[in-house]
Design an enzyme around this catalytic site. Structure first.
Site, PDB file in Angstrom:
ATOM      1  N   PHE A   1      44.061  57.672  26.841  1.00 46.25           N
ATOM      2  CA  PHE A   1      45.009  57.123  25.867  1.00 46.25           C
ATOM      3  C   PHE A   1      45.807  55.966  26.495  1.00 46.25           C
ATOM      4  O   PHE A   1      46.328  56.093  27.600  1.00 46.25           O
ATOM      5  CB  PHE A   1      45.968  58.220  25.389  1.00 46.25           C
ATOM      6  CG  PHE A   1      47.021  57.701  24.442  1.00 46.25           C
ATOM      7  CD1 PHE A   1      46.666  57.187  23.194  1.00 46.25           C
ATOM      8  CD2 PHE A   1      48.361  57.708  24.803  1.00 46.25           C
ATOM      9  CE1 PHE A   1      47.628  56.692  22.329  1.00 46.25           C
ATOM     10  CE2 PHE A   1      49.329  57.212  23.936  1.00 46.25           C
ATOM     11  CZ  PHE A   1      48.961  56.706  22.696  1.00 46.25           C
ATOM     12  N   GLN A   2      45.881  54.867  25.795  1.00 45.50           N
ATOM     13  CA  GLN A   2      46.573  53.656  26.246  1.00 45.50           C
ATOM     14  C   GLN A   2      46.079  53.158  27.598  1.00 45.50           C
ATOM     15  O   GLN A   2      46.844  52.647  28.406  1.00 45.50           O
ATOM     16  CB  GLN A   2      48.097  53.857  26.259  1.00 45.50           C
ATOM     17  CG  GLN A   2      48.662  54.018  24.840  1.00 45.50           C
ATOM     18  CD  GLN A   2      50.174  53.886  24.755  1.00 45.50           C
ATOM     19  OE1 GLN A   2      50.883  54.216  25.696  1.00 45.50           O
ATOM     20  NE2 GLN A   2      50.659  53.412  23.601  1.00 45.50           N
TER      21      GLN A   2
ATOM     22  N   LYS B   1      50.340  55.902  36.739  1.00 46.88           N
ATOM     23  CA  LYS B   1      51.485  56.787  36.558  1.00 46.88           C
ATOM     24  C   LYS B   1      51.689  57.750  37.724  1.00 46.88           C
ATOM     25  O   LYS B   1      52.825  58.036  38.123  1.00 46.88           O
ATOM     26  CB  LYS B   1      51.337  57.568  35.243  1.00 46.88           C
ATOM     27  CG  LYS B   1      52.621  58.315  34.867  1.00 46.88           C
ATOM     28  CD  LYS B   1      52.592  58.857  33.453  1.00 46.88           C
ATOM     29  CE  LYS B   1      53.934  59.510  33.117  1.00 46.88           C
ATOM     30  NZ  LYS B   1      53.945  60.069  31.754  1.00 46.88           N
TER      31      LYS B   1
ATOM     32  N   GLU C   1      56.352  42.845  23.788  1.00 45.00           N
ATOM     33  CA  GLU C   1      56.111  42.532  25.202  1.00 45.00           C
ATOM     34  C   GLU C   1      55.826  41.053  25.449  1.00 45.00           C
ATOM     35  O   GLU C   1      56.120  40.532  26.527  1.00 45.00           O
ATOM     36  CB  GLU C   1      54.955  43.375  25.755  1.00 45.00           C
ATOM     37  CG  GLU C   1      55.293  44.863  25.893  1.00 45.00           C
ATOM     38  CD  GLU C   1      54.994  45.664  24.633  1.00 45.00           C
ATOM     39  OE1 GLU C   1      54.709  45.052  23.583  1.00 45.00           O
ATOM     40  OE2 GLU C   1      55.033  46.905  24.701  1.00 45.00           O
TER      41      GLU C   1
ATOM     42  N   MET D   1      52.011  19.868  12.927  1.00 48.90           N
ATOM     43  CA  MET D   1      51.056  19.123  13.743  1.00 48.90           C
ATOM     44  C   MET D   1      49.643  19.279  13.198  1.00 48.90           C
ATOM     45  O   MET D   1      48.866  18.323  13.162  1.00 48.90           O
ATOM     46  CB  MET D   1      51.133  19.600  15.203  1.00 48.90           C
ATOM     47  CG  MET D   1      50.389  18.723  16.181  1.00 48.90           C
ATOM     48  SD  MET D   1      50.958  17.006  16.170  1.00 48.90           S
ATOM     49  CE  MET D   1      52.135  17.016  17.527  1.00 48.90           C
TER      50      MET D   1
END
Lengths: 592, 163
Positions: A114-115, A164, A52, A490
């Site tokens: 959940f999630q 949802k 993502e 760097m």
């Protein structure tokens, strides 16, 4: 007749009505209804990423190269939190992206389902605005507002968190997309104050040692042509920030190069000795000003920005102007033109000529414009600057160049001369390693026929190299130039300069993959270069007709000892710079 | 320097968290905070006291204005204004202290709003300094519990903060 659509269908339909071409996303439980709505339509192409974070960078690259908002769709919980780095990247560089995240159903919010993650809370400090959809009926209005807010004023990321239940495919609503947005608390300025514009024009004409300091606001505000017209009329030297490159033609005499920590000697010296700084869409970042207390002691500051909060934040502005860069620059140009027409001596040409003589002196003393082809690295190895210059020649300066973060980013910014806006795409504010490849993918989707080069380093590349698989799926012909110095260059440079050469965890101890085999395993073409005499031929091949449709990965093995110079000496004024290699100088302190 | 900001805010879930988050995120200080819906129920009014020099207050104001749900911000301390804070204070009141505390309460124009055998609950309104002075006058031993509303502020005369 109004249509009857489910929440999920309304969401996708609203994106269509916004003119969205691509959605960069990754499915999951909370967004399954939305994905089903995507499946049932053809107008929007969904791009399946592999992580993502990469989706947000793709949307960001798409937005930076087009000026149009990029769109991301991720699921709840880890899908949403993975997107946060990309959202923060867009926030720091003020790019318009709209991130739609799934959320558990309203009734489960707060139950540690959940999630479940409080995405509005997690993203709050790094968004321009965010929404939590409470009921499906709000979806069209929220989408309309989200795009308006993301793109107007100082652009930025907007999150829409979608529980949802609000996308339930079995509950239908009358769908109507709003024509306009009405937000009583948000009205970005659309023009500058005319009194301030006159004052600014007067100050510009009165200057004897002026500098125009232009930043990302010129790019985001589509003001490059207005800036160029005014700067050309005045004949003033122009320097760009890292974010502003391409806002003024980089291949002209009038351009001083980038300023700041790794800016050119001439740009930084000019900023220190100037009597007037005209800052346009720039925010006096700490990587530009060095110690603000010692910054440009003699300068009158004229500061134009669309965001009032950027003005007088670090450096006090004598003449602040709030407004969109393009409109205000055009108005200043009209006033300047009229004054110059009325009075041929309106501008002190003699003082300006003296000023240019000093600047050319600095340029001769330490310039970046010299050809690096005759320099030799340690043990005769290839130099990163040579690779960037070779890419510049092979692409005739016309490529979209994305980069990651570190030495390669600075070399690309210094040695690729951008002569148009929206061609140079990098994470300047947040400094996000892993940005380059996915950003290049977003650019390539937006410009299918454009030449897109990702100048990266092996450290940054490995942070999102899973996207090679996405490139394979969508046949993206990106050219990846991997400046491979087998170290986090760097970090290593700082350790060389300030930590007695103790390379604490900045090398991989021979644990790098065979990049050629790796990229070929995804079906891509790969080159390995380590000699200067093969460089130009290889680049001609890479960017030639032969590989027009291929993703080509160039593993360029460069001198691991090379440092980026100039480098500002922390705590100094802008004229305090290290110009050549010094190791173990403990007086060059900083806190990275 | 102490400043009192009046903020009109969309009366929506999450709006206040953006204001408070901004202060935390940018390292600004909140001394007191007070919020409630206004006569227009779509708006909440926040009174917030903070400290900082002129530049800092300017930055705070600009950043507050950047929040989409912030409708208006005014620095009340820039002009003539009134400030009030409400305090509910529960004090131990036994024996001859009962009369002494009652007297003190009267002097400060407080009201006893609840009484038990050994305690008073007093309501007192005024500037923050007045409330501080009352606590000092009571002496520490007597104080059982203090709850203060934080400062509310309004501009004097015809200065009106509205849409």
């Amino acid at each position: 007749m109004t249509e009857r659509l489910s929440g999920g269908e309304m969401l996708i339909r609203a994106l269509q009505d916004e003119g969205v071409e691509y959605v960069f996303g990754y499915p999951g439980g909370a967004v399954l209804h939305i994905y089903d709505a995507i499946f049932k339509q053809q107008r929007i192409e969904h791009v399946l990423v592999r992580h993502e974070q990469a989706a947000t960078h793709m949307a960001d690259g798409y937005a930076r190269s087009t000026g149009k908002p990029g769109v991301v769709l991720v699921t709840s919980g880890p899908g949403a939190t993975n997107a946060v780095t990309g959202i923060a990247t867009a926030y720091m560089d003020s790019t318009p992206i709209v991130v739609i995240s799934g959320q558990v159903a309203n009734e489960f919010i707060g139950s540690d389902a959940f999630q479940e993650t409080d995405m509005v809370g997690v993203s709050r400090p790094v968004v321009k605005h965010s929404y939590l959809v409470r009921s499906a009926a709000e979806i069209p209005r929220i989408v309309k507002e989200a795009f308006y807010i993301a793109c107007s004023g100082r652009p930025g990321p907007v999150v829409i968190d979608v529980p949802k239940d609000t996308t339930d495919p079995n509950v239908f609503f009358d769908y109507e997309y709003p024509e306009s947005v009405s937000l009583r608390s948000y009205s970005p300025s659309t023009r500058g104050h005319s009194g301030q514009i006159k004052k600014a024009a007067k100050a510009l004409l009165a200057a004897k040692r002026p500098v125009i300091y232009a930043g990302g606001g010129v790019i985001q505000g589509d003001a490059a042509s207005e800036l160029t017209r005014l700067a050309t009329r005045l004949g003033f030297p122009v320097t760009n920030t890292l974010m502003g490159l391409g806002g003024f033609p980089g291949d002209t005499e009038q351009f001083l190069g980038m300023l700041g920590m790794h800016g050119t000697f001439e740009a930084n010296m000019a900023m220190h000795h100037t009597d007037l700084i005209f800052a346009v869409g720039a925010r006096f970042d700490d990587r530009v000003t060095n110690d603000p207390a010692k910054f440009a002691p003699d300068a009158t500051i004229v500061h134009l920005d669309v965001d009032p909060a950027s003005i007088s934040k670090i450096i006090n502005a004598d003449i602040p102007i709030v407004g969109p860069a393009a409109t205000v620059l055009a108005e200043i140009d009209r006033v300047v033109e009229a004054k110059m027409a009325a009075d041929p001596d309106a501008l002190d040409q003699r003082a300006l000529a003296d000023w240019w003589r000093r600047i050319r002196g600095w340029r001769r003393e330490h310039g970046l414009d010299h050809d690096q082809r005759h320099r030799k690295g340690s043990n005769g190895s290839l130099l990163p600057q040579q690779v960037v210059q070779s890419v510049y020649r092979a692409t005739k300066g016309q490529a979209f160049v994305t980069s990651d973060v570190g030495q390669h980013q600075m070399f690309a910014a210094q040695y690729y001369k951008f002569d148009a806006p929206r061609r140079w795409i990098n994470s300047g504010g947040l400094g996000t390693m892993g940005f380059g490849l996915p950003a290049a993918m977003g650019v390539q989707f937006a410009h299918p026929d454009g030449v897109v080069a990702c100048i990266t380093g092996e450290g940054s590349f490995m942070m999102n190299m899973q996207e090679l698989s996405t490139c394979m799926q969508y046949a993206l012909p990106i050219k990846i130039i991997n400046l491979n110095n087998q170290a986090l260059g760097m970090v290593k440079q700082w350790q060389d300069m300030q930590y007695g050469g103790r390379h604490s965890h900045s090398t991989y101890r021979d644990a790098l993959p065979d990049f050629k085999a790796l990229t070929e395993s995804f079906g891509h073409v790969s080159y390995r270069i380590d000699q200067l005499d093969e460089l130009d031929d290889a680049m001609a091949d890479v960017f030639g007709a032969k590989h027009k449709d291929d993703l080509v990965f160039v593993d360029a093995h460069i001198d691991p000892e090379e440092h980026v110079y100039p480098m500002a000496i922390k705590g100094g004024a802008m004229n305090a710079m290290v110009l050549e290699r010094v190791d173990g100088r403990d007086d060059i302190r900083d806190d990275l | 320097m102490r400043r009192l900001l009046a903020i009109l805010l969309e009366n929506e879930a999450g709006a206040l968290s953006r204001v408070i988050g901004l202060f935390a995120q940018r390292n600004y200080n909140i001394e007191t905070l007070n919020v409630a819906p206004t006569e227009d129920e779509t708006l909440s009014r926040v009174t917030l006291s903070t400290t900082g020099d002129e530049n800092r207050i300017e930055q705070i104001t600009k950043h507050l204005n950047r929040l989409i749900e912030v409708v208006k911000v005014v620095d009340l301390t820039e002009g003539d204004h009134l400030e009030r804070e409400l305090m509910l204070i529960k004090v131990r009141a036994v024996g001859e202290m009962r009369e002494e505390i009652k007297r003190c309460c009267d002097i400060f124009r407080g009201q006893v709003i609840d009484v038990t055998n050994d305690a008073y609950t007093i309501q007192l309104t005024g500037t923050s300094e007045k409330l501080d002075a009352f606590i000092r006058a009571l002496g520490e031993a007597a104080v059982l519990e203090v709850v203060r509303s934080g400062v509310s502020g309004i501009g004097r005369a015809d200065k009106i903060l509205s849409l």
